[in-house]
Design an enzyme around this catalytic site. Sequence first.
Site, mmCIF file in Angstrom:
data_model
loop_
_atom_site.group_PDB
_atom_site.id
_atom_site.type_symbol
_atom_site.label_atom_id
_atom_site.label_comp_id
_atom_site.label_asym_id
_atom_site.label_seq_id
_atom_site.Cartn_x
_atom_site.Cartn_y
_atom_site.Cartn_z
ATOM 1 C CB THR C 473 -0.886 -0.031 1.251
ATOM 2 O OG1 THR C 473 -0.099 -0.584 2.330
ATOM 3 C CG2 THR C 473 -2.074 -0.925 1.043
ATOM 4 C CB ILE C 619 -3.894 12.025 -3.214
ATOM 5 C CG1 ILE C 619 -5.342 11.851 -3.728
ATOM 6 C CG2 ILE C 619 -3.007 10.874 -3.686
ATOM 7 C CD1 ILE C 619 -6.096 10.652 -3.183
ATOM 8 C CG ASN C 621 3.460 9.020 -2.770
ATOM 9 O OD1 ASN C 621 3.305 9.165 -3.986
ATOM 10 N ND2 ASN C 621 4.610 8.645 -2.247
ATOM 11 C CB THR C 624 2.077 5.009 -3.049
ATOM 12 O OG1 THR C 624 1.659 6.152 -2.296
ATOM 13 C CG2 THR C 624 3.587 4.925 -3.037
ATOM 14 C CB VAL C 693 -7.398 5.886 -2.426
ATOM 15 C CG1 VAL C 693 -5.957 5.419 -2.470
ATOM 16 C CG2 VAL C 693 -7.893 6.240 -3.794
ATOM 17 N N GLY C 694 -7.489 2.548 -1.518
ATOM 18 C CA GLY C 694 -7.071 1.240 -2.030
ATOM 19 C C GLY C 694 -8.215 0.306 -2.368
ATOM 20 C CD GLU C 695 -10.785 -2.313 1.198
ATOM 21 O OE1 GLU C 695 -10.220 -3.344 1.605
ATOM 22 O OE2 GLU C 695 -11.809 -1.868 1.735
#
Lengths: 197, 317, 735
Positions: C473, C619, C621, C624, C693-695
């Site tokens: 992540t 955000i 980064n 990433t 944000v990853g999902e």
Amino acid sequence: MAAAAMRSDVHAQTETAPAAVNPVTAPSLAKVSLKVNGKACDLELDTRTTLLDALREHLHLTGSKKGCDQGQCGACTVMVNGRRINSCLTLAVMQQGSEVTTIEGLGTPENMHPMQEAFVKCDGYQCGYCTSGQICSAVAVLGEIKEGIPSHVTEDLMKPPSWDSSEIRERMSGNLCRCGAYSNIMEAITQVAGGRA
Amino acid sequence: MKPFTYERAESPAAAAGAAMRHPGAKFVAGGTNLLDLMKLEIEEPMHLIDVNGLQLDKIEPTPEGGLRIGALVRNTDLAADERVRRDYGVLSRALVAGASGQLRNMATTAGNLLQRTRCPYFYDTNQPCNKRLPGSGCSAVDGASRQLAIIGVSEACIATHPSDMAVALRVLDASVETILPDGTTRTIPIADFHRLPGDTPHLETVLQPGELITAVTLPKPLGGTHIYHKVRDRASYAFALVSIAAVIQRDGSGRVAVGGVAHKPWRVEAAEAELPRGAKAVTERLLADAKPTKDNAFKVKLVERVLGAVLAEAKGA
Amino acid sequence: MKFETPATTNPIDQLKVVGQPLDRVDGPLKTTGKAPYAYEQHEAAPNPAYGYVVGAAIGKGRISSMDLGQAKAAPGVLAIITAENAGKLDKGDHNTAKLLGGPEIQHYHQAIAVVVAETFEQARSAAQLVRVKYEAAKGSFDLASVKDSGKKPKEGFGGPPETAVGDFDKAFAAAPVQLDATYTTPDQSHAMIEPHATIAAWEGDKLTIWTSNQMVGWGVGDMAKTLGIQKENVRLISPFIGGGFGGKLFLRADALLAALGARAVKRPVKIALQRALMINNTTHRPATIQRIRLGATKDGQLSAIAHESWSGDLPGGEPETAVSQTRLLYAGANRLTAMRLAELDLPEGNAMRAPGEAPGMMALEIAVDEMAEKLGMDPVEFRILNDTQVDPEKPERPFSQRRLIECLRTGAEKFGWDKRNAKPGQTREGRWLMGMGVAAALRNNLVMKSAARVKLDKSGHITVETDMTDIGTGSYTVIAQTAAETLGVSLDKVTVRLGDSTFPVSCGSGGQWGGNSSSSGVYAACMKLRAAITLKTGLSATEAIFADGKVSAGGRSVSLAEAAGDKGLEVEDTMEYGDLDKKFQQSTFGAHYVEVAVDSFTGETRVRRMLAVCAAGRILNPKTARSQVIGAMTMGVGAALMEELKVDKKRGFFVNHDLASYEVPVHADIPHQEVIFLDETDPISSPLKAKGVGELGICGVGAAVANAIYNATGVRVRDYPITLDKLIDQLPAVA
């Protein structure tokens, strides 16, 4: 009914396990000499040891990863005598005298290979576990295109394969990335290829 | 993986001799399928004869105008050979449609022919499988069979042969050269090389114990348009749901073999006479005796449609 | 630090380091093979023995006898542990089935023994000599056939089992335009590339495990509970994790069996679950059957929305909360959602990337596309028309930020949505049928308590320690950025140490809360360090400026090195949250646009273009974060086109338990992917004004692909994955 059938099936499987073979046969040992990342390595190994396990468990070169141990993920990709292979599907003893290049042989954190640098710059990885295999494969793929080896997407078998992204994607397809960094890996490879092509 | 002793053979005769001395021995070349199966103890050789040093890695012209491919020629090298690309495009195409770059660098011509099925029940040693354990039953007939065979099947087995290369060799009428443990040699037409499952699905080829493949020969080039069309769920690195190897001539005549549908590459020469009449007519003859499961009934239609694509491509070429 | 009121201006807002698209700090290690994963601890745990796990051969039943004789006698074997000789074992709070089964077998490939031997080869070989006889019992393995026996589950992570507002039945019956359709999603596997793996070592009564685990705290707790030992006696180290996606949230068999094995043989034991065992031994995303009913006025206003979902799990398990997004995504006065949970004897279902929303959106966003078509409306405009700025079930509760409309509009423009032919099956490119699809994305933003320790040494170097994990992540990187920004130093002056239970307890990696919550914990600790520095240097805390490795106030500057002194400074703090997540609905939003090509002969679908537009707070980064989104989009393509655990309904197991037969996308399946982040901050979420944000990136992707296939072919498939066999009968005839 289904349960009864199941039961007898399982019995059949377990009880008829090969009785002819002595199950407690001692392991067979064999000597093998490899040149790994330019260094001569002499090992005495159980003949069952794969090249991958020889690297990881005996030489402590853990950069090459075990993802499936079945040739289905590509995480164990190394180069043997200049060609990329799945190191989980070859025995160490079968590689007597071979020159093996692993991710550790391509570069170090202090002195990275251009492909390693491009992966960092393009964020061509996430968890990092498939990364060594991706990078070894990527380096080899550029060589394979240069050599003129065709791929599934090569349009004309009688012309040299192109350097476009569909060629690279197809050739990289033996390296799974479950984090889904594919789009960024392509960026990285394309950058390096651009410098060489 | 059971323990085994290991030796490197220096010549085909020596390899055959070693096989004679060690009943239950296996030859290993690429190892890409054998080692996988040994890890699961589906294959349990007590002795492994490494044949990689046999110098059978040349591709040479034959006096008949064809090619003789050494048993140890790697899939990558065979696909990349200029003569193969020029005169036997279907073979080159089939090879690069299979597996991955890494596996093709390891896999050999002979080993590719000897791949075992990818039926999931064959691989799961907890489950009955007549191929793995004769007489134990077939789990696939009433199990998950979407990938499996629709024709040439038996009650004992509905496995498919997973090779792409073999489908192209079948359409090219290749021959398999072997050496037997007693040192004699023979030549087996590819059509006869793989068997249908019948009551003995554990017997997949006509090879005898200890018989070693030394070469595969291709007859002189056929000309025509060479097409290998492979269909799979993902775009690469997957076994075929259906594949078609075809050599189509200008006049619309030609040859067709189908992969992913049977225990061997499926070719019905009589069906090829229907080629000028189109995909439907050919498929009706080719798959006349199909016995699909509910899961894989779609393959019948799929063969027809892939053949349609092949014929359209040939017409455009 | 407690976060109770919306964030105001704070050091993070400088955005000198945070918000920059920096390379990962762990990049050089990961790309050179030098990052040590769980199984790769040759220095920390020398001379290990190897364990190999034996999995149950039946889906349900009992072991009637087990013969270990041959296995014990095999060369190199040191011990064999089974339920019979393992001693008393409890079950972890996060486990549904026992990690070491027997005599009762709860699911296929449930671990029933581990063979420990001198070498891996010996352990693997001896494991095959464990002779087991079973009495199989009749199990329940088919969701469709037991669906109607489903019960109302208890309230869990995904909210209440049922909600209702207004009068759905009446409104639906009265609606001039109706849709009533049922969708199915299959069981799916995380299929991370690193297997579940552990090395365990005991020193007296103290256990250390190097393991691949997303949630260090949960792992420690469940290991202690299972073994009946004190939590203080368990140390869990998980510095690098080769993919998790929810599959490594919990203590699993590799860890428990390594601990038991190491105790038995009195030396370190290492175990990696063999690939063929992973799918049935561990957890998976459960299949769902979802019925969606929508009622709308002729001009496209939704008046009635109902979403019901059925899933199954082992007794004591939990539902797949596939209706959660439907409670929030669209306006509509009359609403109903319901979940039902049936008992199945398949392996344990549990969280996989965006549990609930991922399969829920796969259904809902096809339904919305179908409704738009019935109404003759553009699907983008239909979604915009039915947008809501408040929680539609609790209108007094606004969204903290909701820019779904902007996501949809931005995406439509960038993607060239106006080129789409609304009539399906019209666009051809040679033999390919071309189509475009859209779907909205919603994934809730969770904030979790998270602690960190920050040290400043005499050279001015900062070290951050927290038991947070980095599962790909980018935790190492965003945490380093947070510390560097807060303390006014460059990134190379910060070292981040993660994944060790001796560090302060973090939020862990899950539910897309990790980046925001763990960085907020680090922010809290850094603010405390700033206070300690100003106190020590006598500088005014309110005026102090931390920049360029110095702290300055009132015309005086002190370097951090000087401030630290010989002894250095060390502080620890925890970020905790008030009730802002109750007062406001916090969610992240997006829009997915997909173009597909469907082979008119074979029905094979290939994705040509993908775009995601995300509104997910600040955000931290962009590099990433973008990777998180493209990775999720890739998994969404897999879900749409190929991923399905095939259930053998007779024998009770997932048949395709390897990476050749459980197909996930390969390079050739994925085109160049575009991601746009809307410039957004959400001060209600955290001091970092960030969210997860990853999902979000996976939510809706499957439906966007499905809708694109419909647009290309005119064939509406409601059962995932959309494989060629579901299209082939309805494709144009072949000449």
